[in-house]
Write a protein that holds these residues in place. Structure first.
Motif, PDB file in Angstrom:
ATOM      1  N   TYR A  78      79.041  24.130 -43.109  1.00 50.60           N
ATOM      2  CA  TYR A  78      78.283  23.559 -41.996  1.00 50.60           C
ATOM      3  C   TYR A  78      77.625  24.718 -41.274  1.00 50.60           C
ATOM      4  CZ  TYR A  78      80.405  18.946 -42.413  1.00 50.60           C
ATOM      5  OH  TYR A  78      80.787  17.718 -42.863  1.00 50.60           O
ATOM      6  N   ILE A  79      76.300  24.670 -41.159  1.00 49.71           N
ATOM      7  CA  ILE A  79      75.550  25.679 -40.425  1.00 49.71           C
ATOM      8  C   ILE A  79      74.959  24.971 -39.215  1.00 49.71           C
ATOM      9  CG2 ILE A  79      73.654  27.338 -40.494  1.00 49.71           C
ATOM     10  CD1 ILE A  79      74.069  27.374 -43.584  1.00 49.71           C
ATOM     11  N   LEU A  80      75.467  25.311 -38.028  1.00 47.57           N
ATOM     12  CA  LEU A  80      75.066  24.603 -36.817  1.00 47.57           C
ATOM     13  C   LEU A  80      73.973  25.330 -36.044  1.00 47.57           C
ATOM     14  CD1 LEU A  80      78.635  23.597 -35.621  1.00 47.57           C
ATOM     15  CD2 LEU A  80      77.104  22.369 -37.134  1.00 47.57           C
ATOM     16  N   TYR A 119      80.202  19.736 -35.147  1.00 52.51           N
ATOM     17  CA  TYR A 119      79.004  19.157 -35.765  1.00 52.51           C
ATOM     18  C   TYR A 119      78.867  17.670 -35.420  1.00 52.51           C
ATOM     19  CZ  TYR A 119      75.880  17.279 -39.293  1.00 52.51           C
ATOM     20  OH  TYR A 119      74.854  16.611 -39.922  1.00 52.51           O
ATOM     21  N   ASN A 120      79.990  16.983 -35.352  1.00 54.06           N
ATOM     22  CA  ASN A 120      79.986  15.546 -35.057  1.00 54.06           C
ATOM     23  C   ASN A 120      79.964  15.241 -33.562  1.00 54.06           C
ATOM     24  OD1 ASN A 120      79.923  14.403 -37.713  1.00 54.06           O
ATOM     25  ND2 ASN A 120      81.995  15.188 -37.984  1.00 54.06           N
ATOM     26  N   GLY A 121      79.684  16.257 -32.723  1.00 51.51           N
ATOM     27  CA  GLY A 121      79.451  16.019 -31.303  1.00 51.51           C
ATOM     28  C   GLY A 121      80.586  16.384 -30.362  1.00 51.51           C
ATOM     29  N   LYS A 122      81.733  16.803 -30.880  1.00 49.98           N
ATOM     30  CA  LYS A 122      82.851  17.154 -30.009  1.00 49.98           C
ATOM     31  C   LYS A 122      82.632  18.541 -29.396  1.00 49.98           C
ATOM     32  CE  LYS A 122      87.851  17.558 -29.900  1.00 49.98           C
ATOM     33  NZ  LYS A 122      89.100  17.489 -30.663  1.00 49.98           N
ATOM     34  N   LYS A 123      82.983  18.679 -28.129  1.00 50.60           N
ATOM     35  CA  LYS A 123      82.964  19.980 -27.469  1.00 50.60           C
ATOM     36  C   LYS A 123      84.381  20.543 -27.533  1.00 50.60           C
ATOM     37  CE  LYS A 123      79.355  18.871 -24.141  1.00 50.60           C
ATOM     38  NZ  LYS A 123      79.013  18.782 -22.715  1.00 50.60           N
ATOM     39  N   ILE A 124      84.502  21.788 -27.947  1.00 47.26           N
ATOM     40  CA  ILE A 124      85.799  22.442 -28.040  1.00 47.26           C
ATOM     41  C   ILE A 124      85.793  23.641 -27.103  1.00 47.26           C
ATOM     42  CG2 ILE A 124      87.370  23.704 -29.552  1.00 47.26           C
ATOM     43  CD1 ILE A 124      86.499  21.880 -31.814  1.00 47.26           C
ATOM     44  N   VAL A 125      86.805  23.740 -26.267  1.00 48.46           N
ATOM     45  CA  VAL A 125      86.903  24.843 -25.311  1.00 48.46           C
ATOM     46  C   VAL A 125      87.900  25.863 -25.850  1.00 48.46           C
ATOM     47  CG1 VAL A 125      87.511  25.513 -22.960  1.00 48.46           C
ATOM     48  CG2 VAL A 125      86.340  23.335 -23.377  1.00 48.46           C
ATOM     49  N   LYS A 126      87.472  27.101 -25.927  1.00 46.43           N
ATOM     50  CA  LYS A 126      88.317  28.219 -26.361  1.00 46.43           C
ATOM     51  C   LYS A 126      88.326  29.260 -25.243  1.00 46.43           C
ATOM     52  CE  LYS A 126      88.922  27.146 -30.825  1.00 46.43           C
ATOM     53  NZ  LYS A 126      90.165  27.143 -31.555  1.00 46.43           N
ATOM     54  N   VAL A 127      89.344  30.084 -25.237  1.00 45.19           N
ATOM     55  CA  VAL A 127      89.450  31.155 -24.249  1.00 45.19           C
ATOM     56  C   VAL A 127      89.205  32.488 -24.940  1.00 45.19           C
ATOM     57  CG1 VAL A 127      90.959  32.357 -22.623  1.00 45.19           C
ATOM     58  CG2 VAL A 127      91.047  29.864 -22.803  1.00 45.19           C
ATOM     59  N   VAL A 128      88.274  33.256 -24.392  1.00 46.74           N
ATOM     60  CA  VAL A 128      88.029  34.619 -24.851  1.00 46.74           C
ATOM     61  C   VAL A 128      88.811  35.524 -23.904  1.00 46.74           C
ATOM     62  CG1 VAL A 128      86.286  36.395 -25.250  1.00 46.74           C
ATOM     63  CG2 VAL A 128      85.731  33.992 -25.665  1.00 46.74           C
ATOM     64  N   ASP A 129      89.833  36.201 -24.430  1.00 45.42           N
ATOM     65  CA  ASP A 129      90.736  36.975 -23.571  1.00 45.42           C
ATOM     66  C   ASP A 129      90.082  38.188 -22.919  1.00 45.42           C
ATOM     67  OD1 ASP A 129      92.977  35.341 -23.952  1.00 45.42           O
ATOM     68  OD2 ASP A 129      93.440  36.325 -25.854  1.00 45.42           O
ATOM     69  N   ASN A 130      89.273  38.900 -23.649  1.00 47.33           N
ATOM     70  CA  ASN A 130      88.746  40.178 -23.145  1.00 47.33           C
ATOM     71  C   ASN A 130      87.228  40.168 -23.058  1.00 47.33           C
ATOM     72  OD1 ASN A 130      91.333  41.334 -23.069  1.00 47.33           O
ATOM     73  ND2 ASN A 130      91.224  41.748 -25.262  1.00 47.33           N
ATOM     74  N   ARG A 131      86.692  39.550 -22.029  1.00 49.61           N
ATOM     75  CA  ARG A 131      85.248  39.571 -21.802  1.00 49.61           C
ATOM     76  C   ARG A 131      84.972  40.635 -20.745  1.00 49.61           C
ATOM     77  NH1 ARG A 131      81.109  35.899 -23.212  1.00 49.61           N
ATOM     78  NH2 ARG A 131      82.395  35.758 -25.051  1.00 49.61           N
ATOM     79  N   PHE A 132      84.020  41.519 -21.031  1.00 49.56           N
ATOM     80  CA  PHE A 132      83.702  42.629 -20.130  1.00 49.56           C
ATOM     81  C   PHE A 132      82.590  42.213 -19.165  1.00 49.56           C
ATOM     82  CE2 PHE A 132      85.923  44.538 -23.518  1.00 49.56           C
ATOM     83  CZ  PHE A 132      86.397  45.774 -23.106  1.00 49.56           C
ATOM     84  N   PHE A 133      82.788  42.517 -17.901  1.00 48.81           N
ATOM     85  CA  PHE A 133      81.778  42.271 -16.867  1.00 48.81           C
ATOM     86  C   PHE A 133      81.506  43.590 -16.165  1.00 48.81           C
ATOM     87  CE2 PHE A 133      83.999  38.310 -17.519  1.00 48.81           C
ATOM     88  CZ  PHE A 133      82.981  37.382 -17.557  1.00 48.81           C
ATOM     89  N   PHE A 152      77.565  21.768 -30.536  1.00 47.42           N
ATOM     90  CA  PHE A 152      76.381  21.741 -31.389  1.00 47.42           C
ATOM     91  C   PHE A 152      75.178  21.377 -30.542  1.00 47.42           C
ATOM     92  CE2 PHE A 152      74.202  19.310 -35.063  1.00 47.42           C
ATOM     93  CZ  PHE A 152      73.456  20.414 -35.404  1.00 47.42           C
ATOM     94  N   LYS A 153      74.209  22.284 -30.484  1.00 48.72           N
ATOM     95  CA  LYS A 153      72.977  22.056 -29.728  1.00 48.72           C
ATOM     96  C   LYS A 153      71.793  22.299 -30.650  1.00 48.72           C
ATOM     97  CE  LYS A 153      74.658  23.790 -25.282  1.00 48.72           C
ATOM     98  NZ  LYS A 153      74.385  24.791 -24.262  1.00 48.72           N
ATOM     99  N   PRO A 154      71.358  21.272 -31.343  1.00 46.69           N
ATOM    100  CA  PRO A 154      70.232  21.477 -32.263  1.00 46.69           C
ATOM    101  C   PRO A 154      68.895  21.532 -31.526  1.00 46.69           C
ATOM    102  CG  PRO A 154      70.969  19.217 -32.352  1.00 46.69           C
ATOM    103  CD  PRO A 154      71.900  19.934 -31.404  1.00 46.69           C
TER     104      PRO A 154
END
Length: 193
Positions: A78-80, A119-133, A152-154
């Motif tokens: 699947y290529i989104l 791809y089928n429209g579900k939003k999945i929330v993940k946590v990125v532990d080390n984001r630099f600001f 998925f935002k086509p």
């Protein structure tokens, strides 16, 4: 506040012109590959194809492509979007191997099932532990976790190597629909032989 520049010792071992020239050459090289009819996805330094690349393009030397699947074939993909895809393949021992890429998130940490759900429209929330600001005002860098919503935002459609914005209310005379029909018919011909 700021120190006088003359007090800093500069020891930079970089050359922007050389980096730009190398990047430009790599783009020229990749553009040739992108034009192959078997390429279904490409990035800065990689390509996913429906057929093996010609032998003269594959090797271990600089500028050559590496077969990252060691001769194995992708079973489902699947290529989104750009840097948003997932696939699985069977290794030489018959084990199912899943791979995923999602910009801003750790490579191979999204399951193939999650890619299909997105791809089928579900939003999945993940946590990125080390984001630099970074703060230019305080000259500081802060590291903290952030939530990343994968969805998925086509918004863009790639037709004839050109990105087009999606159109609402298309009719049968619309050139985008006509081009899509040509692409779909070509894909059908390629699949059926």
């Amino acid at each position: 506040m700021f120190q006088d520049d003359s007090t800093f010792k500069r020891n930079v071992k970089a050359n922007v012109a050389i980096a730009a020239a190398i990047t430009s050459y790599a783009r020229i090289h990749m553009n040739r590959i992108k034009q192959l009819p078997t390429v279904i996805y490409s990035d800065t330094d990689s390509a996913i194809t429906t057929q093996p690349l010609p032998d003269h393009l594959v090797g271990k030397e600089l500028g050559m492509f590496k077969d990252e699947l060691n001769g194995c074939l992708i079973q489902e993909i699947y290529i989104l979007g750009i840097k948003q895809y997932g696939f699985w393949y069977l290794d030489k021992q018959g084990n199912r191997i899943e791979k995923s890429v999602w910009a801003g998130y750790t490579r191979d940490s999204i399951s193939f099932e999650e890619i299909k759900e997105i791809y089928n429209g579900k939003k999945i929330v993940k946590v990125v532990d080390n984001r630099f600001f970074r703060s230019l005002e305080g000259l500081t860098i802060t590291i903290k976790p952030v939530k990343l919503t994968l969805q998925f935002k086509p918004q863009k459609v790639l037709i004839n190597n050109e990105y087009l914005a999606p159109t609402v209310g298309l009719d049968n005379n619309d050139p985008i629909l006509k081009r899509l029909d040509l692409i779909i018919n070509k894909l059908k011909e390629d699949i059926t032989g």
